[in-house]
Design an enzyme around this catalytic site. Sequence first.
Site, PDB file in Angstrom:
ATOM      1  N   ASP A   1       0.860  -1.178   0.000  1.00  0.00           N
ATOM      2  CA  ASP A   1       0.000   0.000   0.000  1.00  0.00           C
ATOM      3  C   ASP A   1       0.898   1.230   0.000  1.00  0.00           C
ATOM      4  O   ASP A   1       2.090   1.151   0.300  1.00  0.00           O
ATOM      5  CB  ASP A   1      -0.897  -0.020   1.242  1.00  0.00           C
ATOM      6  CG  ASP A   1      -1.870   1.148   1.286  1.00  0.00           C
ATOM      7  OD1 ASP A   1      -2.610   1.335   0.304  1.00  0.00           O
ATOM      8  OD2 ASP A   1      -1.878   1.883   2.274  1.00  0.00           O
ATOM      9  N   SER A   2       0.285   2.367  -0.299  1.00  0.00           N
ATOM     10  CA  SER A   2       1.036   3.621  -0.271  1.00  0.00           C
ATOM     11  C   SER A   2       1.397   4.028   1.151  1.00  0.00           C
ATOM     12  O   SER A   2       2.282   4.867   1.345  1.00  0.00           O
ATOM     13  CB  SER A   2       0.218   4.740  -0.927  1.00  0.00           C
ATOM     14  OG  SER A   2      -1.031   4.869  -0.271  1.00  0.00           O
TER      15      SER A   2
ATOM     16  N   CYS B   1      -4.104  -0.919  -2.319  1.00  0.00           N
ATOM     17  CA  CYS B   1      -4.227   0.535  -2.481  1.00  0.00           C
ATOM     18  C   CYS B   1      -5.091   0.775  -3.707  1.00  0.00           C
ATOM     19  O   CYS B   1      -4.748   0.326  -4.806  1.00  0.00           O
ATOM     20  CB  CYS B   1      -2.848   1.159  -2.652  1.00  0.00           C
ATOM     21  SG  CYS B   1      -2.844   2.896  -3.143  1.00  0.00           S
TER      22      CYS B   1
ATOM     23  N   GLU C   1      -5.710   9.370   9.263  1.00  0.00           N
ATOM     24  CA  GLU C   1      -4.360   9.247   9.821  1.00  0.00           C
ATOM     25  C   GLU C   1      -4.151  10.151  11.037  1.00  0.00           C
ATOM     26  O   GLU C   1      -3.252   9.902  11.840  1.00  0.00           O
ATOM     27  CB  GLU C   1      -3.316   9.494   8.738  1.00  0.00           C
ATOM     28  CG  GLU C   1      -3.388   8.458   7.628  1.00  0.00           C
ATOM     29  CD  GLU C   1      -2.076   8.215   6.916  1.00  0.00           C
ATOM     30  OE1 GLU C   1      -1.119   8.976   7.152  1.00  0.00           O
ATOM     31  OE2 GLU C   1      -2.019   7.248   6.132  1.00  0.00           O
TER      32      GLU C   1
ATOM     33  N   CYS D   1     -11.153   3.379  -0.971  1.00  0.00           N
ATOM     34  CA  CYS D   1      -9.821   3.668  -0.427  1.00  0.00           C
ATOM     35  C   CYS D   1      -9.708   2.847   0.844  1.00  0.00           C
ATOM     36  O   CYS D   1     -10.656   2.783   1.629  1.00  0.00           O
ATOM     37  CB  CYS D   1      -9.659   5.156  -0.123  1.00  0.00           C
ATOM     38  SG  CYS D   1      -8.122   5.572   0.744  1.00  0.00           S
TER      39      CYS D   1
ATOM     40  N   HIS E   1      -8.263   3.377   3.527  1.00  0.00           N
ATOM     41  CA  HIS E   1      -8.404   4.141   4.771  1.00  0.00           C
ATOM     42  C   HIS E   1      -9.869   4.254   5.198  1.00  0.00           C
ATOM     43  O   HIS E   1     -10.170   4.361   6.392  1.00  0.00           O
ATOM     44  CB  HIS E   1      -7.871   5.572   4.594  1.00  0.00           C
ATOM     45  CG  HIS E   1      -6.388   5.696   4.667  1.00  0.00           C
ATOM     46  ND1 HIS E   1      -5.559   5.223   3.682  1.00  0.00           N
ATOM     47  CD2 HIS E   1      -5.580   6.263   5.609  1.00  0.00           C
ATOM     48  CE1 HIS E   1      -4.303   5.497   4.004  1.00  0.00           C
ATOM     49  NE2 HIS E   1      -4.290   6.115   5.170  1.00  0.00           N
TER      50      HIS E   1
END
Length: 272
Positions: free
Chosen positions: A14-15, A77, A156, A188, A190
């Site tokens: 993942d990024s 990702c 985050e 996404c 996240h």
Amino acid sequence: MGTINGRSPIGIFDSGIGGLTVVRSLLATLPKEDLVYLGDTARVPYGIKSPETITRYARESTRFLLGQNVKLLIVACNTMSAVAIPGISELTPLPLLDVIHAGANCALAATKNNRIGVIGTAATIKSGAYPVAIRQLCPDVKVFAQACPLFVSLVEEGWLNRKATRLIAEEYLAPLLAEDIDTLVLGCTHYPLLKPLLQEIVGPKVSLIDSAESVALNTKEQMAVNRMFNPGGGEVRRDFFVTDAPEHFQSLGEAFLGQRLLSVQLISLKRE
């Protein structure tokens, strides 16, 4: 590079940290499998970068995981899945799974009115990858996409249910709700951490599709077809690698996984 067999690990990249939602689903679905995770935390976010740069980064991550003798690769990702799959596929014949196609299949299974919303980073939405993947499977479906570039930073920061997060989410989701969607793809990795908040906003009649859960199920199916399951008998391997800030990754990563991360190793990726 060593011999690849059933005991070889699954490689996930993942990024940054968002792909840990995929790891969490894999731990639930395939608890006996060894896993190697790479988060390119030095260069996150990918969602605002050019397709050429994203592809280069993705290839560098792929080469690292191939060096770990993985038996299967998961692009955890959405941004990389949207633009870099051809560049990754050139490097290896290993099975390659991505969150976009997994999410597309689950969205089609969930929708009743054939009106599907997709949220993601700017790069994922601009690529059009989700509408293409969904319409390839069912051309009659209407797909409505919305970029939500602030969500990654909010997650985050740990702002999962702040007033500001709710206001931003309501602003992003309003155009999709106006289209009478009954299914919303969290495009996404996240975004699943915002799932309770997003469900409150869209209401109980809209199904939320977590692509992390979808790709874990696809991984199990792929491994069954290729007879790749770990026969077990040894200590389970869980290796986590990052390109920057391992302490931050470890502390935030425990929120993503819902369990402790015992070891996070700092590495440098070789440039192409």
